[in-house]
Write a protein that holds these residues in place. Sequence first.
Motif, PDB file in Angstrom:
ATOM      1  N   GLN A   1      -3.147  15.429   0.175  1.00 42.19           N
ATOM      2  CA  GLN A   1      -2.116  14.518   0.648  1.00 42.19           C
ATOM      3  C   GLN A   1      -2.676  13.540   1.675  1.00 42.19           C
ATOM      4  OE1 GLN A   1       1.268  16.245   2.811  1.00 42.19           O
ATOM      5  NE2 GLN A   1       2.602  15.091   1.436  1.00 42.19           N
ATOM      6  N   ARG A   2      -3.547  13.994   2.532  1.00 44.32           N
ATOM      7  CA  ARG A   2      -4.135  13.110   3.538  1.00 44.32           C
ATOM      8  C   ARG A   2      -5.097  12.099   2.919  1.00 44.32           C
ATOM      9  NH1 ARG A   2      -6.123  17.451   7.826  1.00 44.32           N
ATOM     10  NH2 ARG A   2      -5.734  18.871   6.072  1.00 44.32           N
ATOM     11  N   VAL A   3      -5.796  12.498   1.851  1.00 48.35           N
ATOM     12  CA  VAL A   3      -6.658  11.532   1.158  1.00 48.35           C
ATOM     13  C   VAL A   3      -5.809  10.433   0.536  1.00 48.35           C
ATOM     14  CG1 VAL A   3      -8.227  11.216  -0.799  1.00 48.35           C
ATOM     15  CG2 VAL A   3      -8.534  13.163   0.747  1.00 48.35           C
ATOM     16  N   ALA A   4      -4.639  10.812  -0.022  1.00 50.94           N
ATOM     17  CA  ALA A   4      -3.738   9.811  -0.589  1.00 50.94           C
ATOM     18  C   ALA A   4      -3.233   8.857   0.492  1.00 50.94           C
ATOM     19  CB  ALA A   4      -2.572  10.501  -1.291  1.00 50.94           C
ATOM     20  N   VAL A   5      -2.905   9.399   1.665  1.00 51.67           N
ATOM     21  CA  VAL A   5      -2.470   8.546   2.773  1.00 51.67           C
ATOM     22  C   VAL A   5      -3.615   7.640   3.213  1.00 51.67           C
ATOM     23  CG1 VAL A   5      -1.706   8.551   5.180  1.00 51.67           C
ATOM     24  CG2 VAL A   5      -0.710  10.170   3.544  1.00 51.67           C
ATOM     25  N   ALA A   6      -4.826   8.179   3.265  1.00 50.23           N
ATOM     26  CA  ALA A   6      -5.989   7.366   3.629  1.00 50.23           C
ATOM     27  C   ALA A   6      -6.175   6.214   2.640  1.00 50.23           C
ATOM     28  CB  ALA A   6      -7.244   8.239   3.672  1.00 50.23           C
ATOM     29  N   ARG A   7      -5.877   6.440   1.380  1.00 51.12           N
ATOM     30  CA  ARG A   7      -5.981   5.375   0.377  1.00 51.12           C
ATOM     31  C   ARG A   7      -5.030   4.222   0.706  1.00 51.12           C
ATOM     32  NH1 ARG A   7      -5.751   7.714  -5.363  1.00 51.12           N
ATOM     33  NH2 ARG A   7      -3.629   8.255  -4.744  1.00 51.12           N
ATOM     34  N   ALA A   8      -3.810   4.569   1.122  1.00 49.84           N
ATOM     35  CA  ALA A   8      -2.858   3.533   1.510  1.00 49.84           C
ATOM     36  C   ALA A   8      -3.330   2.807   2.770  1.00 49.84           C
ATOM     37  CB  ALA A   8      -1.474   4.142   1.726  1.00 49.84           C
TER      38      ALA A   8
ATOM     39  N   ALA B   1       0.881  -1.178   0.000  1.00 48.21           N
ATOM     40  CA  ALA B   1       0.000   0.000   0.000  1.00 48.21           C
ATOM     41  C   ALA B   1       0.908   1.214   0.000  1.00 48.21           C
ATOM     42  CB  ALA B   1      -0.901  -0.005   1.230  1.00 48.21           C
ATOM     43  N   TRP B   2       0.701   2.124  -0.958  1.00 47.51           N
ATOM     44  CA  TRP B   2       1.679   3.194  -1.165  1.00 47.51           C
ATOM     45  C   TRP B   2       0.999   4.543  -1.285  1.00 47.51           C
ATOM     46  CZ3 TRP B   2       2.420   5.919  -5.985  1.00 47.51           C
ATOM     47  CH2 TRP B   2       3.521   6.781  -5.982  1.00 47.51           C
ATOM     48  N   ALA B   3       1.648   5.562  -0.719  1.00 49.28           N
ATOM     49  CA  ALA B   3       1.222   6.954  -0.901  1.00 49.28           C
ATOM     50  C   ALA B   3       2.466   7.765  -1.195  1.00 49.28           C
ATOM     51  CB  ALA B   3       0.516   7.479   0.338  1.00 49.28           C
ATOM     52  N   GLY B   4       2.490   8.425  -2.365  1.00 45.33           N
ATOM     53  CA  GLY B   4       3.662   9.178  -2.774  1.00 45.33           C
ATOM     54  C   GLY B   4       3.553  10.651  -2.453  1.00 45.33           C
ATOM     55  N   GLN B   5       4.573  11.395  -2.865  1.00 47.37           N
ATOM     56  CA  GLN B   5       4.576  12.838  -2.612  1.00 47.37           C
ATOM     57  C   GLN B   5       3.489  13.543  -3.422  1.00 47.37           C
ATOM     58  OE1 GLN B   5       8.442  14.745  -2.712  1.00 47.37           O
ATOM     59  NE2 GLN B   5       9.482  12.829  -2.193  1.00 47.37           N
ATOM     60  N   ALA B   6       3.228  13.079  -4.649  1.00 43.34           N
ATOM     61  CA  ALA B   6       2.114  13.603  -5.435  1.00 43.34           C
ATOM     62  C   ALA B   6       0.878  12.782  -5.099  1.00 43.34           C
ATOM     63  CB  ALA B   6       2.418  13.509  -6.927  1.00 43.34           C
ATOM     64  N   PRO B   7      -0.212  13.411  -4.670  1.00 46.36           N
ATOM     65  CA  PRO B   7      -1.387  12.644  -4.227  1.00 46.36           C
ATOM     66  C   PRO B   7      -1.937  11.704  -5.289  1.00 46.36           C
ATOM     67  CG  PRO B   7      -1.582  14.941  -3.567  1.00 46.36           C
ATOM     68  CD  PRO B   7      -0.396  14.864  -4.471  1.00 46.36           C
ATOM     69  N   GLY B   8      -1.890  12.112  -6.559  1.00 48.08           N
ATOM     70  CA  GLY B   8      -2.386  11.235  -7.617  1.00 48.08           C
ATOM     71  C   GLY B   8      -3.878  10.986  -7.534  1.00 48.08           C
ATOM     72  N   LEU B   9      -4.652  12.005  -7.185  1.00 52.59           N
ATOM     73  CA  LEU B   9      -6.101  11.849  -7.092  1.00 52.59           C
ATOM     74  C   LEU B   9      -6.733  11.986  -8.470  1.00 52.59           C
ATOM     75  CD1 LEU B   9      -6.867  13.898  -3.835  1.00 52.59           C
ATOM     76  CD2 LEU B   9      -6.154  11.511  -4.089  1.00 52.59           C
ATOM     77  N   THR B  10      -7.919  11.413  -8.614  1.00 52.34           N
ATOM     78  CA  THR B  10      -8.613  11.414  -9.897  1.00 52.34           C
ATOM     79  C   THR B  10     -10.001  12.030  -9.748  1.00 52.34           C
ATOM     80  OG1 THR B  10      -9.539   9.205  -9.504  1.00 52.34           O
ATOM     81  CG2 THR B  10      -7.409   9.313 -10.605  1.00 52.34           C
ATOM     82  N   THR B  11     -10.635  12.273 -10.879  1.00 48.74           N
ATOM     83  CA  THR B  11     -12.000  12.793 -10.867  1.00 48.74           C
ATOM     84  C   THR B  11     -12.939  11.773 -10.231  1.00 48.74           C
ATOM     85  OG1 THR B  11     -11.563  14.035 -12.888  1.00 48.74           O
ATOM     86  CG2 THR B  11     -13.862  13.682 -12.304  1.00 48.74           C
TER      87      THR B  11
END
Length: 560
Positions: free
Chosen positions: A484-491, A424-434
């Motif tokens: 950034q926190r949403v990306a961390v939540a994804r991980a 499970a990974w979260a990078g520096q760029a959130p990488g969120l989508t529509t």
Amino acid sequence: MTSRSDATPRRGRRQAVDPRLLRYASASRGFFVAIAALALAQTAVIIAFAWLLTQALTGAIAGLPLDLLGPTLALLSGVVVLRAVLLWARDTVASRAAARVQAQLRAQLVEAVGTLGSEWLAGRNSSTLAITAGRGLDALDAYFGRYLPQFVQTMIATPVIIAVMWWQDWISGLTVLLTLPLIPIFMVLIGLGTQAVQQRQWKTLGHLAARFSDTVQGLSTLKVFGRHHRAVASIDDVTNRYRRETMRVLRVSFLSGFALEFLASISVAIIAVSIGFRLIDGSIALTVGLFVLLLAPEAYLPIRQVGVQFHAAAEGVAATEDVFSVLDATVPQSGARTGLPFDRPDDTPLPPLVLRGVRVARGERMLPPVDLVAPAGSVVLIEGPSGAGKSSVLAALRGAADFDGEATFGGRDLRTLRPREWLAWAGQAPGLTTGTIKDNITLGDTDPDSDLAQRALSLACAGGLDLAHQLGVQGAGLSGGQAQRVAVARAFYRYLRGRASVIALDEPSAALDSGTEESLWQSVRELADGGAAVVLVSHRASARAMADDVVTLTGMEVTA
């Protein structure tokens, strides 16, 4: 804002049907079988139509009464209807096959980009890839709907019609054999010019898409420095160049059509004159001469149409070449990663992640070796100066960078495992989508758990966000820290869902204040105490307080 080159090598000689189409798009195989059967039926209908029309005309000339011509005219009408039905069936089969092939190639392209990873994607322009996957593959409608059916028709109908003409009148058959090769010769000569100008047009379109995307992304910076007017002028220049390239393609297309029509007309005229002279001296019967003369245009028509439809299909063919080049690049990677997900009983501990002498490749450089052991229930912090290779280590874990050395998870080489099976990974760029926040957190989950998504959001210190909140392109609608926190939540969600055993976080607190950062570290510690193995990259001193082990990178580089 700088455009990256994503030019791919093209074949010097374009094939009528690329064998890779059959390999990557299984729907195309059934299409060729169906279209060949329809082409055979169309050929029989063409010959029947010419024969029945000959019988009707010669009968009318001979003065036969209408009641005797009635059966022939009825059959002729039936053949005309059948020919229309076959044309409808061919178009239907072609359109459906094009839709299925487009869907298959798009799905494989997306999967291939994911397989190749972010390091490969960093060397390409995403806008150009989007043009290829969108407009480029849409152009397959012309390739499947017009070009390929006509190509198959040529392979079947032309030899059969020439054989029938030779059987009825060998002189006419020989004339067709001698004049027919002129059309392919001119098709090749014109096709070489068409390919060159069409490739320039396609390349210019990709350049235009890349330039526009880069300008939009950096518009605020351009305006601050007063350079937005120059960017607009640059886009205008590329647009005008694309218009000129398009007009060149059209000019070559019209030239090709004229040349092919002229050659076919001259060839049919030669046959007509020959038959006319022989009808005068009585060396050929009217029935035979008229039948052969009606077949003559049909002998030239398929190959003539192949040349015409080649131009309509050229853009789709160019796009498939770009798609195939991406898919070909995945063959080594897909062949290497053959591992299966771990089948771990609930009462057994999670396996450790072990790196021994791992040296990550960055272009022609090799980073210093890294040793790391991350057992279940631990937090391993990777720290070091900027450029030391901290993010590169995580890139190696997720398969986005090549490396030397020993890297195992549960005793199995990471090169034989797919990252989605354990990481499970979260990078520096959130990488969120529509989509909604929930869609982003549960990305890849076919049966998302809303309660678990809310818990992951709370652990990521973003419990106040609404899971149903709709995000725009690239996560527009959230601040940098929220994204950034949403990306961390994804991980976190992926781990809580049981889809991963290791959590890798790359600078997860870079956009957070000290209070929120402290809460995030508590959540990381809570997940680790619950059994997760956490690999954390951070330059914050506060991360050391909750880490079980610290791996410090020196920042030295070794030339490969």
